[in-house]
Enzyme design. Sequence first.
Site, PDB file in Angstrom:
ATOM      1  CG  ASP A  67     -33.029  -1.298  -6.951  1.00 32.07           C
ATOM      2  OD1 ASP A  67     -33.249  -2.371  -7.542  1.00 32.07           O
ATOM      3  OD2 ASP A  67     -33.177  -1.170  -5.716  1.00 32.07           O
ATOM      4  CG  HIS A  68     -29.534  -3.820  -6.270  1.00 28.01           C
ATOM      5  ND1 HIS A  68     -28.920  -3.912  -5.041  1.00 28.01           N
ATOM      6  CD2 HIS A  68     -30.846  -3.555  -6.013  1.00 28.01           C
ATOM      7  CE1 HIS A  68     -29.819  -3.708  -4.082  1.00 28.01           C
ATOM      8  NE2 HIS A  68     -30.989  -3.494  -4.651  1.00 28.01           N
TER       9      HIS A  68
END
Length: 312
Positions: A67-68
Amino acid sequence: MELYFMGTNAGVPSLQRNVTSLALRMLDERRSFWLFDCGEGTQHQVLRSPLRLSKLEKVFITHLHGDHLFGLPGLLSSRANQGGDTPLTVYGPKGLKAFIDLTLGISESRINYELIVKEHEGGVLFEDDTFQVESALLEHRIDSYGYRIIEKDRPGKLDFESLKKHGVKPGPLYGQLKRGENIVTEQGTVVRSCDVLGKPKKGRIVTILGDTRPCRAAVELARNADMLVHEATFLHELQKTAYEYHHSTAVQAAEEAKAAGAHEMFMTHFSSRYKDEEQLAPLLEEARAIFPNAKLAVEHVLYPISKYPDKS
């Protein structure tokens, strides 16, 4: 300098928020912007923003959770197709280069600019005449880093009345004085820069943290920061869950901001269980009870970064 959030959700995107990505826009300071994390869909968020990938100078990845990170290959490829031909440096933990090489290699993506990948384990990562970037390891399930961006002090304003009295005309000599150099006028008069320059303008400090439990490194990175960006995944009633998943609550984020002597804090990385502003409001209430200058990050809003008086 301005902050621009393009993703404030934790783990997975929702209908209301994208996964993590944050831009530090520095048009006045560098005519560029820096990107912190690049979750899936970040390049779509850029299209809805006032940012241009051709102006992207540096990318800082806090850690290698998807998610990063999953938006990075697409964004790097798109930059090449949107006029980005200047060098781009990407910083992040060990394993970042392998991820970039593999995804760009298998997809046969064409990058027509110099792409520099610098893996690190903290410390001073970058320094020039205007900025310094420091990093330290936080406390998460995998190596996760925070970044401290220090703007160096800038020269004060020239005293034009004094320059006129000394017979200094506008031109290159002004630049020398601004750089702190003494000059000699056409009449042979020595003019010292310290006599015609006002007080230096203090630089700002911005701290952007990756996913983390409360830890000493987070507090030190945020020491006297003008702006702190801290994850606040859960309400404090879920502090046990936050601990198990190596995250922070809104209360814990506020406690760290207060302990660090930070001036302003944006909370981000919200759990998907909080669907909208109404459901996020209790996080803000909890945080402000401890740190009144706490705010909720909202995507696609430009937030100017102010210089606050030194608390020390």
